[in-house]
Enzyme design. Sequence first.
Site, PDB file in Angstrom:
ATOM      1  N   TYR A   1      -4.511  41.267   2.641  1.00  0.00           N
ATOM      2  CA  TYR A   1      -4.344  42.452   2.130  1.00  0.00           C
ATOM      3  C   TYR A   1      -5.182  42.935   1.044  1.00  0.00           C
ATOM      4  O   TYR A   1      -4.593  42.266  -0.266  1.00  0.00           O
ATOM      5  CB  TYR A   1      -3.191  42.939   2.180  1.00  0.00           C
ATOM      6  CG  TYR A   1      -3.938  44.391   2.142  1.00  0.00           C
ATOM      7  CD1 TYR A   1      -3.775  46.080   3.057  1.00  0.00           C
ATOM      8  CD2 TYR A   1      -3.029  45.474   0.390  1.00  0.00           C
ATOM      9  CE1 TYR A   1      -3.808  47.230   2.422  1.00  0.00           C
ATOM     10  CE2 TYR A   1      -3.046  46.668   0.204  1.00  0.00           C
ATOM     11  CZ  TYR A   1      -3.396  47.126   0.986  1.00  0.00           C
ATOM     12  OH  TYR A   1      -3.658  48.806   0.569  1.00  0.00           O
TER      13      TYR A   1
ATOM     14  N   GLU B   1      -9.671  50.157   0.307  1.00  0.00           N
ATOM     15  CA  GLU B   1      -8.726  49.198   0.410  1.00  0.00           C
ATOM     16  C   GLU B   1      -9.714  48.090   1.954  1.00  0.00           C
ATOM     17  O   GLU B   1     -10.373  48.817   2.485  1.00  0.00           O
ATOM     18  CB  GLU B   1      -8.215  49.868   1.621  1.00  0.00           C
ATOM     19  CG  GLU B   1      -6.792  49.042   1.738  1.00  0.00           C
ATOM     20  CD  GLU B   1      -5.190  50.227   2.765  1.00  0.00           C
ATOM     21  OE1 GLU B   1      -4.662  50.471   2.410  1.00  0.00           O
ATOM     22  OE2 GLU B   1      -6.197  50.658   3.894  1.00  0.00           O
TER      23      GLU B   1
END
Length: 377
Positions: free
Chosen positions: A101, A189
């Site tokens: 992530y 993101e």
Amino acid sequence: MKIHEADARALFAKFGLPVPPSRLVLNAGDARKAAEEIGCPVVVKAQVLVGGRGKAGGVKLASTPDEAGAKAKAIIGMDIKGIKVEKVLVARAVDIASELYVGMVIDRRSRKPLMMVSPAGGIDIEEVARTAPEKILKVVIDPAWGILPFQMRQMTAALSGDKEIAKKIGPILASLYRAFMAVDASLAEINPLVVTPAGEVWAIDAKINIDDSGLYRQKEVAALRDESSEDRGEVEAREAGLSFVKLDGNIGCIVNGAGLAMATMDMIKHFGGEPANFLDIGGSSSPDKVLTAMRIILRDGNVKSILINIFGGITRCDDVALGLIEARKQLGGDVPLVVRLIGTNEDRAREILSGTPLIAAATMEEGVAKAIAAAKR
Ligand code: GDP
Ligand code: MN
């Protein structure tokens, strides 16, 4: 403002991030063709402006063009969190050894960009943040310097114990930071950033939200807005000049002034209720604004009562009262309305509302308590 994954991918690619080739399509036939051109296996992905598409069945792998067509057919028209899927992205699929992530936001506390990285990426990062926050490394970046070498080493080391892979991740973080800053993003993101069994690194999902206050100087990005995929209430509110944020509770709120709106939500929570929205109808009043606000709130099936909390200064209480009467007439429904109007023309407002089924409250506490009680009934 949210933009679609397809656009976010294009933006990422422009900043040098490794994004697999993809095509945006509207039907199964074109999905089949796209899969042929790109080369299988591919992944077919619903283009909606909400997260958790994977879990909702909106992301499917296909190993042949025919299968890609079939998967596209299944996904197009699907309802994901209240939004109908109209387009799908067909992207080259990659083999996954691990899912990482990488995300960026503006950190309110330090008032600086914040990069967050975690080796536990994939579809459940929110769960990781809740149950194992130590698995997420947060690094505040000073925009005067950018990412400093030691910060870069900290982050790449946190993402991979393999030096060769960590070395490949460095430029990716640098590119993400540049992209984030360049487009006035409020969030950027990559989840997941994947490492393949062969040791390649790919960004296979892309999410960028743009700070609305930056849109005036982000013409190119602003043009990517897709209202058909946005929450209908938020679109309507923006057009009417109301600031509206949908929440998950059951007590609708119509308030004037952002500060009073926040205080109202706090007080609802304090007394054990859950607000269904934040809504600031703004300074100047008109019955029309109140009508629009009511229409937006009543569309939310969770709403069991509505609290109208108005402090009349420039806003005139009688205007609000007229709007409420009109809304009841036009929109019908039997959701209880609790009204606390105080300030300019409050007497006239009281006259207008007397004899109607609206529930009057003299103070904010009383209004909140009555709205909570009405929602429980
Ligand atoms: P989201 O659920 O909306 O965040 O959509 P993502 O694009 O992140 O996809 C969800 C999940 O689908 C990922 O975490 C992967 O596990 C899987 N997935 C997506 N793309 C690929 C791919 O190219 N190859 C493989 N093997 N899995 C993929
Ligand atoms: Mn994702």
